[in-house]
Design a protein around this motif. Structure first.
Motif, PDB file in Angstrom:
ATOM      1  N   UNK A 219       0.831  -1.210   0.000  1.00 32.05           N
ATOM      2  CA  UNK A 219       0.000   0.000   0.000  1.00 32.05           C
ATOM      3  C   UNK A 219       0.863   1.257   0.000  1.00 32.05           C
ATOM      4  N   UNK A 220       2.109   1.116   0.429  1.00 32.22           N
ATOM      5  CA  UNK A 220       3.046   2.242   0.403  1.00 32.22           C
ATOM      6  C   UNK A 220       4.113   1.994  -0.661  1.00 32.22           C
ATOM      7  N   UNK A 221       3.658   1.637  -1.862  1.00 33.97           N
ATOM      8  CA  UNK A 221       4.586   1.272  -2.937  1.00 33.97           C
ATOM      9  C   UNK A 221       5.524   2.411  -3.319  1.00 33.97           C
ATOM     10  N   UNK A 222       5.120   3.638  -3.032  1.00 32.09           N
ATOM     11  CA  UNK A 222       5.960   4.786  -3.368  1.00 32.09           C
ATOM     12  C   UNK A 222       7.041   5.042  -2.322  1.00 32.09           C
ATOM     13  N   UNK A 223       7.112   4.167  -1.304  1.00 30.75           N
ATOM     14  CA  UNK A 223       8.105   4.351  -0.247  1.00 30.75           C
ATOM     15  C   UNK A 223       9.053   3.158  -0.095  1.00 30.75           C
ATOM     16  N   UNK A 224       8.803   2.092  -0.857  1.00 31.29           N
ATOM     17  CA  UNK A 224       9.645   0.901  -0.756  1.00 31.29           C
ATOM     18  C   UNK A 224      10.243   0.594  -2.129  1.00 31.29           C
ATOM     19  N   UNK A 226      11.386  -2.810  -4.631  1.00 36.46           N
ATOM     20  CA  UNK A 226      11.403  -4.257  -4.804  1.00 36.46           C
ATOM     21  C   UNK A 226      12.817  -4.792  -4.887  1.00 36.46           C
ATOM     22  N   UNK A 227      13.660  -4.105  -5.636  1.00 36.92           N
ATOM     23  CA  UNK A 227      15.064  -4.466  -5.773  1.00 36.92           C
ATOM     24  C   UNK A 227      15.850  -3.179  -5.984  1.00 36.92           C
ATOM     25  N   UNK A 280      16.422  -1.225 -11.591  1.00 39.33           N
ATOM     26  CA  UNK A 280      15.812  -1.507 -10.293  1.00 39.33           C
ATOM     27  C   UNK A 280      14.429  -2.094 -10.524  1.00 39.33           C
ATOM     28  N   UNK A 281      13.809  -2.591  -9.458  1.00 41.56           N
ATOM     29  CA  UNK A 281      12.441  -3.107  -9.532  1.00 41.56           C
ATOM     30  C   UNK A 281      11.585  -2.366  -8.517  1.00 41.56           C
ATOM     31  N   UNK A 282      10.484  -1.807  -8.991  1.00 40.77           N
ATOM     32  CA  UNK A 282       9.531  -1.167  -8.091  1.00 40.77           C
ATOM     33  C   UNK A 282       8.342  -2.102  -7.904  1.00 40.77           C
ATOM     34  N   UNK A 283       7.512  -1.815  -6.894  1.00 42.41           N
ATOM     35  CA  UNK A 283       6.389  -2.698  -6.585  1.00 42.41           C
ATOM     36  C   UNK A 283       5.073  -2.000  -6.875  1.00 42.41           C
ATOM     37  N   UNK A 284       4.013  -2.798  -6.923  1.00 43.66           N
ATOM     38  CA  UNK A 284       2.680  -2.321  -7.259  1.00 43.66           C
ATOM     39  C   UNK A 284       1.838  -2.194  -5.993  1.00 43.66           C
ATOM     40  N   UNK A 285       0.919  -1.249  -6.011  1.00 42.88           N
ATOM     41  CA  UNK A 285       0.052  -1.032  -4.838  1.00 42.88           C
ATOM     42  C   UNK A 285      -0.901  -2.195  -4.628  1.00 42.88           C
TER      43      UNK A 285
END
Length: 348
Positions: A219-224, A226-227, A280-285
């Motif tokens: 839910x805080x995908x903009x703060x974490x 993934x890689x 890098x890898x980002x995550x989804x909400x």
């Protein structure tokens, strides 16, 4: 790097909490070690005019119409991007089978997945990689890392028994991707005007690593993250995205560029004389994301460094070290942009 003894004592990662389980317990509560304030301020470039290189391997056959043009296109992609998507590679069936067993593995109860858990001083297994201190920022994701090649040194302790078809599927997938990698290395050598044997021979009895990634929604995908941002310390990386959730981003001209994969394409990241792309890898909400990265590194008897022919022409920019020392260096460091390359750079 594969078993105890010759390859199994290169180092490992500190154990951390399972992120998939953590995300399912309390989605709103994100531990501080996962929060990365810089993520919110990073600039993401969304520009439809930016053409990501796409290489058609069908055209890279000597005598094929368009061969020279496609070879030049490959050269530009490696030199200017260090990244491209490969189509018509002939591995589509193996990829689809591998996607299925990877998804099935990550759907297993935690206790079943932990049968493949990492052990001290070994990077193989289920867990996380590159965790070298207890206070470093952590990635929002879990992985299963296996070394299928060289086959003589496989450690079956880390190969899942469930799903039952995992072993045969991974063997087929491993073989297909090795074949593609060797073909690409030969073509890259041709573009670099070096003897293809000088490059491909380093990959005889190649060390191949498979990293299967699971990034839970957050839910805080903009703060974490993934890689964390990094450039791969391998000869050639072949990446596939398992589901339709975007997450891969590459750094181009100081901006982060989201990559929308072409269905069925393999994403290739190159190294050496060519650009070493930071990504890098980002995550989804809302949705989980899965991917598989296949790393291809020279054999244990080889050295890592500039090819002699290229060094003679342009001068060596990086040190040459043995593969075993290089692997120890990789495993002992956290992911941090291009810091590994900077460590090996020759300062004039």
């Amino acid at each position: 790097m594969v078993t105890t003894g010759v390859l199994g004592d290169l180092g490992g990662s500190l154990p951390v909490e399972n992120v998939q389980a953590l995300a399912s317990k309390n989605p709103e509560d994100i531990p501080l070690l996962y929060i990365r304030p810089e993520v919110e301020s990073d600039e993401i470039l969304v520009d439809g005019s930016l053409q990501i290189p796409v290489i058609d391997i069908n055209n890279l056959v000597i005598g094929q119409v368009g061969y020279e043009e496609e070879l030049a296109k490959l050269h530009r992609a490696c030199k200017e991007w260090g990244f491209f998507q490969l189509i018509n590679h002939g591995a589509s069936e193996a990829i689809e089978h591998m996607k299925v067993v990877t998804e099935e593995f990550f759907k297993l109860p935690l206790e079943e997945k932990m049968a493949c858990a990492q052990v001290p001083n070994n990077i193989e297994g289920y867990g996380q990689a590159f965790v070298v201190s207890e206070d470093q920022k952590l990635d929002w994701g879990d992985m299963l890392f296996i070394l299928p090649l060289p086959a003589s040194r496989r450690n079956m302790r880390f190969w899942p028994q469930n799903p039952a078809s995992f072993k045969s599927t991974l063997e087929e997938y491993s073989s297909k991707l090795l074949s593609i990698s060797m073909s690409l290395l030969g073509l890259m050598a041709e573009n670099l005007d070096v003897n293809p044997e000088e490059l491909t021979s380093k990959f005889d009895d190649c060390i191949q690593g498979m990293r299967m990634n699971y990034y839970p929604p957050c839910v805080h995908a903009d703060k974490v993250m993934g890689l964390a941002p990094h450039s791969d310390a391998t000869g050639l990386t072949l990446l596939i995205q398992i589901n339709e959730v975007e997450g891969l981003q590459i750094r181009k001209d100081r901006n982060w560029v989201p990559i929308e994969p072409i269905p069925g394409a393999i994403i290739i990241m190159s190294n050496g004389e060519y650009s070493n792309i930071e990504h890098r890898a980002v995550v989804n909400v809302e949705k989980e994301r899965l991917s598989i990265a296949a790393f291809h590194s020279p054999n244990m008897e080889a050295n890592v460094g500039p090819l002699p022919d290229l060094a003679a022409k342009k001068g060596a920019k990086y040190k040459t070290i043995g593969v075993e020392d290089f692997l120890k260096l990789i495993v002992s460091r956290k992911l941090d942009g291009k810091s590994l390359l900077d460590h090996l750079r020759i300062m004039h």
